[in-house]
Design an enzyme around this catalytic site. Structure first.
Site, short mmCIF file in Angstrom:
data_model
loop_
_atom_site.label_atom_id
_atom_site.label_comp_id
_atom_site.label_asym_id
_atom_site.label_seq_id
_atom_site.Cartn_x
_atom_site.Cartn_y
_atom_site.Cartn_z
N LYS A 205 0.85 -1.20 0.00
CA LYS A 205 0.00 0.00 0.00
C LYS A 205 0.89 1.25 0.00
O LYS A 205 1.56 1.55 0.97
CB LYS A 205 -0.92 0.05 1.23
CG LYS A 205 -2.00 1.11 1.01
CD LYS A 205 -2.59 1.67 2.28
CE LYS A 205 -1.98 2.95 2.75
NZ LYS A 205 -2.13 4.13 1.92
N GLU A 279 9.80 0.78 10.66
CA GLU A 279 10.84 1.81 10.48
C GLU A 279 10.13 3.14 10.65
O GLU A 279 9.37 3.56 9.79
CB GLU A 279 11.48 1.63 9.11
CG GLU A 279 12.85 2.25 9.02
CD GLU A 279 12.78 3.67 8.51
OE1 GLU A 279 12.66 4.58 9.36
OE2 GLU A 279 12.80 3.85 7.29
N CYS A 313 13.41 10.36 7.47
CA CYS A 313 13.30 9.87 8.84
C CYS A 313 14.63 9.96 9.58
O CYS A 313 14.66 10.16 10.78
CB CYS A 313 12.78 8.45 8.85
SG CYS A 313 13.61 7.39 7.68
N GLU A 410 9.75 15.36 15.77
CA GLU A 410 10.16 15.19 14.38
C GLU A 410 9.40 16.22 13.54
O GLU A 410 8.17 16.20 13.49
CB GLU A 410 9.83 13.77 13.91
CG GLU A 410 10.31 13.52 12.50
CD GLU A 410 10.04 12.10 12.02
OE1 GLU A 410 8.89 11.63 12.17
OE2 GLU A 410 10.97 11.47 11.48
P1 NDP Z 1 1.78 8.05 8.20
O1 NDP Z 1 2.54 7.23 9.16
O2 NDP Z 1 0.37 8.37 8.48
O3 NDP Z 1 1.80 7.39 6.73
C1 NDP Z 1 2.66 6.37 6.32
C2 NDP Z 1 1.87 5.29 5.60
O4 NDP Z 1 0.96 4.67 6.51
C3 NDP Z 1 1.01 5.80 4.45
O5 NDP Z 1 0.96 4.82 3.45
C4 NDP Z 1 -0.34 5.94 5.11
O6 NDP Z 1 -1.41 5.94 4.20
C5 NDP Z 1 -0.37 4.72 5.98
N1 NDP Z 1 -1.34 4.78 7.07
C6 NDP Z 1 -1.92 5.87 7.61
N2 NDP Z 1 -2.76 5.51 8.60
C7 NDP Z 1 -2.70 4.16 8.68
C8 NDP Z 1 -3.34 3.20 9.49
N3 NDP Z 1 -4.19 3.55 10.44
N4 NDP Z 1 -3.07 1.90 9.29
C9 NDP Z 1 -2.21 1.52 8.35
N5 NDP Z 1 -1.57 2.38 7.54
C10 NDP Z 1 -1.80 3.69 7.70
O7 NDP Z 1 2.59 9.37 7.99
P2 NDP Z 1 1.99 10.79 7.52
O8 NDP Z 1 1.92 10.74 6.09
O9 NDP Z 1 0.72 11.12 8.21
O10 NDP Z 1 3.07 11.79 8.11
C11 NDP Z 1 2.95 12.24 9.45
C12 NDP Z 1 4.30 12.35 10.08
O11 NDP Z 1 4.90 11.08 10.12
C13 NDP Z 1 5.27 13.19 9.30
O12 NDP Z 1 5.14 14.54 9.60
C14 NDP Z 1 6.59 12.64 9.76
O13 NDP Z 1 6.95 13.23 10.97
C15 NDP Z 1 6.29 11.18 9.99
N6 NDP Z 1 6.69 10.32 8.86
C16 NDP Z 1 7.79 9.55 9.02
C17 NDP Z 1 8.22 8.78 7.97
C18 NDP Z 1 9.44 7.94 8.09
O14 NDP Z 1 10.02 7.59 7.07
N7 NDP Z 1 9.81 7.54 9.26
C19 NDP Z 1 7.56 8.79 6.68
C20 NDP Z 1 6.37 9.59 6.62
C21 NDP Z 1 6.00 10.34 7.69
P3 NDP Z 1 -2.04 7.33 3.68
O15 NDP Z 1 -0.94 8.02 2.97
O16 NDP Z 1 -3.11 6.85 2.80
O17 NDP Z 1 -2.51 8.06 4.90
#
Ligand code: NDP
Length: 502
Positions: A205, A279, A313, A410
């Protein structure tokens, strides 16, 4: 010599004579041609080798964050679609992929790697359009590294007995993989390549703001004649991700994203037999000692926090500087910041592109405002931002206290918080004073000090005199709230096998 200049002197500017004096320097536009990308009006889900609509025909729109223009409509998958995808993956695992000799699986992975290289420009341009990252990064980092992961794991596919000597490595079955928006294609490669090499099938996904390169990857799977159902891609909102996590037909869950969602996913697999790797976020310390080569460190610091708009990250978002070199380092950093070009991500001269989404831009803006309100001193180089799109100026905070939100949370944006230290002990204590533990950087000319710091820093990856370097052979992952499990290298393979005794 250190020359401190006013903002007015700084723009537009570039290093010229090496004497700290910036020379006015205009760049001609160098836009990458976007015609190599053939956008479809509407993209379906990729299930069982076919392009299918969502069960209720719903779609969502993905936009270009640099222009706010809609790029395409994408199928909004449902729990029923996820179920279809998991069944397709299970069937492919049982009938074909799970029993295929490693050397045969390797051929497919090699083919995918080759196709990614052949279509690298198309992938780079599309990645930049959908994510906002500068073309020079998608072209020189994301896409080549994605291909490198397929090459690397293709090499392991028929050598699992050497990867785990004395043990028999068996695939787990169906892997459910959820990836974020900051490195869409690269995270796909980190997850799919080791899973397939080890004999698993996959349901992936992608993030909702960046689905397009994953859907182009579906095309690569077809081109490589990958048996249908081995890779399935279901786009849709977070709750569809959760239906993948909870699906009883999934044997292994791999997630990259926020710590908050990581926690929910861990709760979602609790009590089941599913393997899990997470991660998650980070708040890395980039530590500069007074004997460090400062000019080199400045480049590493800039790469550490402004690469990919800081949406990384493992970004070096906390700069810890030994007190005696704070002022010269900050002067050099400000000079360097004045040369960073923010703007059209498709321009080959752009260093910092667009923030991935309006929501992320709002989050960065709010955290930066909290930094100012809590008393830190903010510096932003004067630069023009495009009228449209989600852009944020590279930002530097000094006078930051450990208690400030900008030092603890973060931000996931181009925002650097500078703290100081006097002794190595204080540096270690401050660096480890975070709930995260993903990465760190150490800048010093003493090898012994590097080794001593590496031992004491609670971070999964520690870079020495460099930052943000990645290689498929090298494991990556965190401690504490940065998650568990490793991706990359032999360790990354381990996450996708069950080891039995001979
Ligand atoms: P999320 O953790 O929400 O998104 C990452 C992935 O998880 C996306 O594919 C998202 O789908 C999916 N997802 C969201 N909600 C769920 C759920 N309940 N169950 C399963 N999968 C889910 O990150 P955000 O995009 O909201 O970013 C928010 C913050 O997270 C950022 O500001 C940053 O600080 C951090 N982040 C950290 C990352 C890293 O690499 N460690 C990467 C991205 C964000 P969808 O996009 O459809 O919501």
């Amino acid at each position: 010599m250190t020359v401190t200049k006013t903002d007015a002197d700084r723009v537009p500017a570039s290093w010229g004579l090496g004497d700290g004096q910036a020379i006015p320097w205009d760049y001609a536009p160098a836009p990458e041609n976007r015609e190599i990308v053939h956008l479809k009006d509407r993209y379906g889900l990729f299930i069982g080798g076919r392009d299918v609509a969502a069960s209720d025909d719903a779609v969502f729109t993905t936009v270009n964050p640099a222009s706010e223009e809609p790029l395409a409509e994408v199928a909004r998958g449902t729990a029923a679609d996820m179920d279809r995808a998991v069944r397709a993956a299970r069937l492919a695992f049982r009938r074909r992929w799970g029993g295929l000799p490693g050397r045969e699986r390797a051929k497919y992975l090699f083919r995918i790697a080759r196709i990614l290289q052949e279509r690298s420009r198309e992938f780079a341009v599309l990645e930049t359009m959908d994510s906002g990252k500068p073309i020079k990064e998608s072209r020189d980092v994301d896409v080549p590294l994605a291909a490198a992961h397929f090459w690397y794991y293709a090499g392991w596919a028929d050598k699992l007995e050497y990867a785990f000597p004395g043990r028999v490595a068996r695939p787990l079955g169906v892997a459910g993989q959820i990836i974020p928006w900051n490195f869409p294609l690269l995270m796909l490669a980190w997850k799919i390549a080791p899973a397939l090499a080890a004999g698993n099938t996959v349901v992936l996904k992608p993030a909702s703001t960046t689905p397009l390169t994953a859907l182009l990857f579906a095309d690569v799977c077809r081109q490589a004649d990958l048996p249908s159902g081995v890779v399935n891609i279901v786009t849709g909102p977070g709750e569809v991700g959760m239906s993948l996590v909870r699906h009883p037909g999934v044997d292994k869950v791999a997630f990259t994203g926020s710590t908050e969602i990581g926690r929910r996913i861990a709760a979602g697999v609790a009590g089941s037999n599913k393997a899990l790797t997470l991660e998650l976020g980070g708040k890395a310390a980039n530590i500069v000692f007074d004997d460090a080569p400062l000019d080199q460190a400045v480049e590493g610091i800039v790469n550490g926090i402004y690469f990919n708009q800081g949406e990384v990250c493992c970004a070096g978002s906390r700069l810890l500087v030994q007190e005696s070199v704070v002022q010269p380092l900050i002067d050099k950093l400000k000079d360097r910041l004045s040369t960073i070009r923010v703007g059209d991500p498709l321009d080959k001269n752009t260093d910092v592109g667009a923030i991935n989404s309006r929501a992320q831009l709002e989050k960065i803006t709010e955290l930066v405002a909290s930094g100012v309100a809590e008393g830190a001193e903010m510096y932003q180089p004067a630069c023009d931002l495009p009228d449209r799109g989600y852009f944020f100026r590279p930002t530097l905070f000094t006078n930051v206290a450990q208690s400030h939100r900008i030092a603890r949370e973060e931000i996931f944006g181009p925002v650097l918080s500078v703290l100081t230290f006097r002794t190595p002990e204080e540096a270690v204590e401050k660096a480890n004073n975070t709930p995260y533990g993903l990465s760190a950087g150490v800048w010093t000319e003493k090898g012994s000090r590097i080794l001593a710091m590496v031992r004491r820093l609670k971070a999964g990856v520690v870079w020495a005199n460099t930052f943000n370097r990645f290689d498929p052979t090298s494991p990556f992952g965190g401690y504490k709230e940065s998650g568990y499990g490793r991706e990359g290298g032999r360790h990354g393979l381990h996450a996708y096998v069950r080891l039995d005794d001979r």
